[in-house]
Structure formats: C-alpha cells, structure tokens
Scaffold this motif. Sequence first.
Motif, PDB file in Angstrom:
ATOM      1  N   LEU A  13       0.827  -1.211   0.000  1.00 59.04           N
ATOM      2  CA  LEU A  13       0.000   0.000   0.000  1.00 59.04           C
ATOM      3  C   LEU A  13       0.856   1.254   0.000  1.00 59.04           C
ATOM      4  O   LEU A  13       0.432   2.296  -0.498  1.00 59.04           O
ATOM      5  CB  LEU A  13      -0.945  -0.022   1.217  1.00 59.04           C
ATOM      6  CG  LEU A  13      -1.916   1.144   1.328  1.00 59.04           C
ATOM      7  CD1 LEU A  13      -2.848   1.213   0.122  1.00 59.04           C
ATOM      8  CD2 LEU A  13      -2.728   1.049   2.616  1.00 59.04           C
ATOM      9  N   ASP A  14       2.071   1.164   0.528  1.00 60.31           N
ATOM     10  CA  ASP A  14       2.960   2.328   0.494  1.00 60.31           C
ATOM     11  C   ASP A  14       3.892   2.333  -0.722  1.00 60.31           C
ATOM     12  O   ASP A  14       4.878   3.074  -0.746  1.00 60.31           O
ATOM     13  CB  ASP A  14       3.726   2.527   1.816  1.00 60.31           C
ATOM     14  CG  ASP A  14       4.466   1.292   2.320  1.00 60.31           C
ATOM     15  OD1 ASP A  14       4.250   0.194   1.758  1.00 60.31           O
ATOM     16  OD2 ASP A  14       5.255   1.423   3.276  1.00 60.31           O
ATOM     17  N   GLY A  15       3.583   1.524  -1.732  1.00 59.29           N
ATOM     18  CA  GLY A  15       4.212   1.716  -3.027  1.00 59.29           C
ATOM     19  C   GLY A  15       5.445   0.892  -3.340  1.00 59.29           C
ATOM     20  O   GLY A  15       6.121   1.158  -4.341  1.00 59.29           O
ATOM     21  N   PRO A 167      -2.452  -5.568   1.217  1.00 59.08           N
ATOM     22  CA  PRO A 167      -2.712  -4.833   2.464  1.00 59.08           C
ATOM     23  C   PRO A 167      -1.536  -4.932   3.423  1.00 59.08           C
ATOM     24  O   PRO A 167      -1.629  -5.527   4.495  1.00 59.08           O
ATOM     25  CB  PRO A 167      -3.966  -5.505   3.016  1.00 59.08           C
ATOM     26  CG  PRO A 167      -3.890  -6.900   2.514  1.00 59.08           C
ATOM     27  CD  PRO A 167      -3.205  -6.828   1.165  1.00 59.08           C
ATOM     28  N   VAL A 168      -0.403  -4.358   3.015  1.00 58.33           N
ATOM     29  CA  VAL A 168       0.807  -4.446   3.808  1.00 58.33           C
ATOM     30  C   VAL A 168       1.604  -3.153   3.605  1.00 58.33           C
ATOM     31  O   VAL A 168       1.516  -2.515   2.557  1.00 58.33           O
ATOM     32  CB  VAL A 168       1.625  -5.701   3.375  1.00 58.33           C
ATOM     33  CG1 VAL A 168       1.932  -5.660   1.898  1.00 58.33           C
ATOM     34  CG2 VAL A 168       2.879  -5.875   4.174  1.00 58.33           C
ATOM     35  N   LEU A 169       2.306  -2.742   4.663  1.00 63.04           N
ATOM     36  CA  LEU A 169       3.190  -1.577   4.585  1.00 63.04           C
ATOM     37  C   LEU A 169       4.626  -2.047   4.768  1.00 63.04           C
ATOM     38  O   LEU A 169       4.915  -2.826   5.671  1.00 63.04           O
ATOM     39  CB  LEU A 169       2.827  -0.560   5.679  1.00 63.04           C
ATOM     40  CG  LEU A 169       1.432   0.054   5.576  1.00 63.04           C
ATOM     41  CD1 LEU A 169       1.096   0.848   6.843  1.00 63.04           C
ATOM     42  CD2 LEU A 169       1.306   0.941   4.357  1.00 63.04           C
ATOM     43  N   PHE A 170       5.524  -1.586   3.897  1.00 60.48           N
ATOM     44  CA  PHE A 170       6.938  -1.984   3.986  1.00 60.48           C
ATOM     45  C   PHE A 170       7.781  -0.923   4.690  1.00 60.48           C
ATOM     46  O   PHE A 170       8.766  -1.249   5.330  1.00 60.48           O
ATOM     47  CB  PHE A 170       7.517  -2.200   2.587  1.00 60.48           C
ATOM     48  CG  PHE A 170       7.298  -3.577   2.025  1.00 60.48           C
ATOM     49  CD1 PHE A 170       6.451  -4.484   2.647  1.00 60.48           C
ATOM     50  CD2 PHE A 170       7.949  -3.966   0.865  1.00 60.48           C
ATOM     51  CE1 PHE A 170       6.255  -5.752   2.125  1.00 60.48           C
ATOM     52  CE2 PHE A 170       7.763  -5.238   0.341  1.00 60.48           C
ATOM     53  CZ  PHE A 170       6.922  -6.119   0.973  1.00 60.48           C
TER      54      PHE A 170
ATOM     55  N   SER B   8      -9.131   9.745   6.503  1.00 60.45           N
ATOM     56  CA  SER B   8      -9.673   9.533   5.169  1.00 60.45           C
ATOM     57  C   SER B   8      -9.008  10.549   4.251  1.00 60.45           C
ATOM     58  O   SER B   8      -9.126  11.753   4.469  1.00 60.45           O
ATOM     59  CB  SER B   8     -11.188   9.758   5.216  1.00 60.45           C
ATOM     60  OG  SER B   8     -11.736   9.628   3.926  1.00 60.45           O
ATOM     61  N   VAL B   9      -8.264  10.058   3.275  1.00 65.30           N
ATOM     62  CA  VAL B   9      -7.498  10.956   2.405  1.00 65.30           C
ATOM     63  C   VAL B   9      -7.603  10.488   0.951  1.00 65.30           C
ATOM     64  O   VAL B   9      -7.921   9.335   0.686  1.00 65.30           O
ATOM     65  CB  VAL B   9      -5.997  10.972   2.795  1.00 65.30           C
ATOM     66  CG1 VAL B   9      -5.785  11.589   4.168  1.00 65.30           C
ATOM     67  CG2 VAL B   9      -5.384   9.571   2.726  1.00 65.30           C
ATOM     68  N   SER B  10      -7.300  11.379   0.055  1.00 61.43           N
ATOM     69  CA  SER B  10      -7.095  11.022  -1.350  1.00 61.43           C
ATOM     70  C   SER B  10      -5.596  10.850  -1.558  1.00 61.43           C
ATOM     71  O   SER B  10      -4.810  11.697  -1.136  1.00 61.43           O
ATOM     72  CB  SER B  10      -7.616  12.122  -2.283  1.00 61.43           C
ATOM     73  OG  SER B  10      -9.003  12.278  -2.119  1.00 61.43           O
ATOM     74  N   MET B  11      -5.213   9.738  -2.191  1.00 60.14           N
ATOM     75  CA  MET B  11      -3.790   9.444  -2.379  1.00 60.14           C
ATOM     76  C   MET B  11      -3.536   9.144  -3.849  1.00 60.14           C
ATOM     77  O   MET B  11      -4.334   8.472  -4.503  1.00 60.14           O
ATOM     78  CB  MET B  11      -3.387   8.255  -1.504  1.00 60.14           C
ATOM     79  CG  MET B  11      -1.901   7.911  -1.515  1.00 60.14           C
ATOM     80  SD  MET B  11      -1.452   6.605  -0.292  1.00 60.14           S
ATOM     81  CE  MET B  11      -1.658   5.117  -1.312  1.00 60.14           C
ATOM     82  N   SER B  12      -2.406   9.633  -4.370  1.00 55.79           N
ATOM     83  CA  SER B  12      -2.012   9.269  -5.728  1.00 55.79           C
ATOM     84  C   SER B  12      -1.560   7.810  -5.749  1.00 55.79           C
ATOM     85  O   SER B  12      -1.209   7.254  -4.708  1.00 55.79           O
ATOM     86  CB  SER B  12      -0.867  10.177  -6.212  1.00 55.79           C
ATOM     87  OG  SER B  12       0.334   9.843  -5.547  1.00 55.79           O
ATOM     88  N   LEU B  13      -1.557   7.214  -6.937  1.00 54.52           N
ATOM     89  CA  LEU B  13      -1.167   5.805  -7.019  1.00 54.52           C
ATOM     90  C   LEU B  13       0.262   5.600  -6.545  1.00 54.52           C
ATOM     91  O   LEU B  13       0.600   4.520  -6.059  1.00 54.52           O
ATOM     92  CB  LEU B  13      -1.331   5.315  -8.468  1.00 54.52           C
ATOM     93  CG  LEU B  13      -1.008   3.852  -8.731  1.00 54.52           C
ATOM     94  CD1 LEU B  13      -1.910   2.923  -7.923  1.00 54.52           C
ATOM     95  CD2 LEU B  13      -1.100   3.521 -10.211  1.00 54.52           C
ATOM     96  N   ASP B  14       1.096   6.616  -6.628  1.00 48.14           N
ATOM     97  CA  ASP B  14       2.462   6.491  -6.115  1.00 48.14           C
ATOM     98  C   ASP B  14       2.598   6.988  -4.672  1.00 48.14           C
ATOM     99  O   ASP B  14       3.708   7.217  -4.195  1.00 48.14           O
ATOM    100  CB  ASP B  14       3.519   7.124  -7.047  1.00 48.14           C
ATOM    101  CG  ASP B  14       3.232   8.559  -7.452  1.00 48.14           C
ATOM    102  OD1 ASP B  14       2.121   9.057  -7.183  1.00 48.14           O
ATOM    103  OD2 ASP B  14       4.132   9.190  -8.040  1.00 48.14           O
ATOM    104  N   THR B 162      -9.439   5.189   5.412  1.00 48.70           N
ATOM    105  CA  THR B 162      -9.937   5.043   4.046  1.00 48.70           C
ATOM    106  C   THR B 162      -9.092   5.896   3.116  1.00 48.70           C
ATOM    107  O   THR B 162      -8.773   7.036   3.424  1.00 48.70           O
ATOM    108  CB  THR B 162     -11.413   5.469   3.969  1.00 48.70           C
ATOM    109  OG1 THR B 162     -12.182   4.602   4.792  1.00 48.70           O
ATOM    110  CG2 THR B 162     -11.934   5.384   2.548  1.00 48.70           C
ATOM    111  N   ILE B 163      -8.721   5.290   1.999  1.00 46.31           N
ATOM    112  CA  ILE B 163      -7.959   5.990   0.975  1.00 46.31           C
ATOM    113  C   ILE B 163      -8.793   6.025  -0.304  1.00 46.31           C
ATOM    114  O   ILE B 163      -9.281   4.986  -0.740  1.00 46.31           O
ATOM    115  CB  ILE B 163      -6.622   5.280   0.716  1.00 46.31           C
ATOM    116  CG1 ILE B 163      -5.698   5.425   1.937  1.00 46.31           C
ATOM    117  CG2 ILE B 163      -5.942   5.820  -0.535  1.00 46.31           C
ATOM    118  CD1 ILE B 163      -4.426   4.622   1.841  1.00 46.31           C
ATOM    119  N   ALA B 164      -8.959   7.206  -0.868  1.00 51.56           N
ATOM    120  CA  ALA B 164      -9.500   7.313  -2.223  1.00 51.56           C
ATOM    121  C   ALA B 164      -8.284   7.336  -3.139  1.00 51.56           C
ATOM    122  O   ALA B 164      -7.564   8.334  -3.205  1.00 51.56           O
ATOM    123  CB  ALA B 164     -10.333   8.579  -2.374  1.00 51.56           C
ATOM    124  N   LEU B 165      -8.030   6.198  -3.789  1.00 52.75           N
ATOM    125  CA  LEU B 165      -6.814   6.056  -4.599  1.00 52.75           C
ATOM    126  C   LEU B 165      -7.077   6.634  -5.982  1.00 52.75           C
ATOM    127  O   LEU B 165      -7.840   6.073  -6.765  1.00 52.75           O
ATOM    128  CB  LEU B 165      -6.425   4.579  -4.678  1.00 52.75           C
ATOM    129  CG  LEU B 165      -5.034   4.275  -5.208  1.00 52.75           C
ATOM    130  CD1 LEU B 165      -3.960   4.771  -4.244  1.00 52.75           C
ATOM    131  CD2 LEU B 165      -4.864   2.774  -5.446  1.00 52.75           C
TER     132      LEU B 165
END
Lengths: 208, 208
Positions: A13-15, A167-170, B8-14, B162-165
Amino acid sequence: MAGKVFFSVSMSLDGFIAPADVPYSPRWMAQWTELQQWIFPQRYLRERLKLGEGGEEGRDNDIVRETFERIGASVMGKRMFDLGEPAWPEEAPFHTPVFVVTHTKRDPWERPGGTTFHFVNDGIERALDRAREAAGDRDVRIAGGGATILAYLNAGLIDEFTIALSPVLFGAGTRLFEGVDADRVALDLVCAEPSPRVTHLTYALRKR
Amino acid sequence: MAGKVFFSVSMSLDGFIAPADVPYSPRWMAQWTELQQWIFPQRYLRERLKLGEGGEEGRDNDIVRETFERIGASVMGKRMFDLGEPAWPEEAPFHTPVFVVTHTKRDPWERPGGTTFHFVNDGIERALDRAREAAGDRDVRIAGGGATILAYLNAGLIDEFTIALSPVLFGAGTRLFEGVDADRVALDLVCAEPSPRVTHLTYALRKR
C-alpha cells in the motif's frame, strides 16, 4: 494485430514492489511473502511452479491464469535475471521467450518447458522490438525489476499495467514509481477489482 | 460506546497526499486538483462548501456524505491549520469541534456553522482524548496533514482508515506513509470499492 505491452506486479500500500534488506535474507523473505501472500495459494500458480496439487480457484486464480495466458514474450532487466538465475527451478517459470536487457554477451539459454532467455545488448527499445516479434499477436510482459519497468514507463512504451495492491506496509524497499516522469505519464483507471486477499487495479497509459 | 478514530485521504497511485511545490502555486494547484478530481463534482460536498447547486449523486457522493456524517470531532496538525486558516471560508467546512495540535497558545476560535477550533498544547494523545470526549459516540477524524496522521498511526491510535486512490502519479510530494513503523503496523483490508473516478480502500489496523 500486435499485442499490448504491459506489466503486472504486487505492490504494498505504500508503493513498494520489493523489500529493503538483502534478497533472500530472513526479513526480506518475510516481507516478500506478505506481499505475495495472495498468489501462492492459487491453483494455477501451484501447478505452474509445481508447488503441489490443489489450491484456491476463485477470482484471484482466474486473474493469475489470465495474466500468464496473455503473455507471448517477456522482457526483464539484468538484475532480475541475475537474482532469478540461481533461484528458478530448471523448468524456469516463463514458458515463453524472455529477452534480458543486459550488457553481458551470452548465447541464448534454453530451459526445459519452453523458456528461452535471449540476451539483448542494444537497449530497451530493441529488446521490446524482439519481444513483440516473438509474441506475435499475444502480449509482451515487462517482467521487472523496478528499474526496467520504470525505464519502459518513462519511455512511453507501456500500454497498460495491473497492480495487485497488498494490504501491507513496507516502510522501505524498492518503490515501483520512484523516478516516474509525472509530467509525461497520465493514467486512466480501466478496472478495479477487489478480491478477498488484494485489490486488482488496471490502468491504461496516455501521454500528457 | 466510544466511536472510532479514523483518517480519510485522497492518495495518488504512487503514494502522495500532497504535491511538491509551494502550496497554492499553479503547479501545486494543478496536481491537487487532479488528486481531488473525484470529490469536487459531488453534490454533498458542493452543498457543504457552498460551491453551487447540483452535482453528482452516485456512490462517490454517498461516500463523501457518510465520511462527514460519522465525524463527531476532528484533530489536525499545526501546519494544516496554518495553511487552512487563510483559505477556508468564514463558515469553516468542519461543522464540529476541531482540536489543533500546536505549541501556539490561543483561545478557542469559533466560526459560524458549528466549527470551533481548540488549540491543544500538550501532545497528540491529549488532543485525541479531548476529541473523543467531544465526539461522544461518533467518530474522531484525524484530518491531517501527513505528519499528524503518521504520528497517530505510529502511536497505534488509529482504528481504521480510508484511501480514495486516484489514478494519478505525482512523482514527488508528501507521502502518506513516509516513516511508517512497518514492524508495528499491520493492516486488514476491510473493503475495496471501485467507483467511476477512484478506488475507495478501507483498512483496519492491528498491532503486530
């Protein structure tokens, strides 16, 4: 009609698409396993990698099968090849031609089961041309690793990609999009499909 | 029964929740608008921010409404408050008590429409305690920014998020999970819901 050029990876999830730490070290293995936890129980993969009989047969399994069946040829970077060479089973898990972008000169390396590695010394575009030719009307997968995927992305040579968002953060590791040319690459969301284990996201690329 | 603590945030795919560059500069605004492009057409938000009549009324709109309606109180960091203070309309868009984590000593600042900002000088836990108390059985939203969300995440004080991706790549900016304590924070995927514009992802937190 020519096929598409795509990549398909599992991403935290953190890319991140690979953990920090030394490959195959205990911590690396633990994080890698968490990232890939959705794929190893799938029946299609278990059969393909000869991991044993049985396995899950839901939508995740269909997605693994569809991903492999569309591939006519693969392209990979030197680092992915060097890491894989000692680790893959004799019957390497590609079953198609694989074009390795490398400065190493080496004759094609044919493995049982249909995988032949070709070593391409004149850049990513030439490797892709050869992969397209070998794939015919099927698709070309840019197999990895991260630097190679990014090189194709920034060169505008990717048509679409799929991310299995785990669903994991590195916290650290190899970021899929580190160094992406955000002024050049724009995305359209093609499909988002939740499964019990991950979220499968498919995007098409367009130039800005 | 006490409510949940969420963000709850909007996040870019990266993985970015805010662009690089100076806030409100043209490039910052362009990227910010792309990141948030899903939310501004929604009828509930347009009414709430008095942006005009009409708007979309699909699932994205329901999600915006549900997110706001569950909030009994908000917590934000000093930087988010300082950026917002000159930018919010007189009727600030929270309509609940807001607890600002800051070293600045200041009397509560009451705005028309139900938003009162309280300035808390003794840390994130105390700010959360006060927000919980104010929220009663409704939920507490950690509104932002990134550093404040991360502080609560690493302290184990978030129940879910919650993330709005958004289908956009930034390449640089403020990463949501930069500095996350990956050895401590584990996730369960609660819900992944595609909408026409983004992918809504909800995760619950558990300790490792």
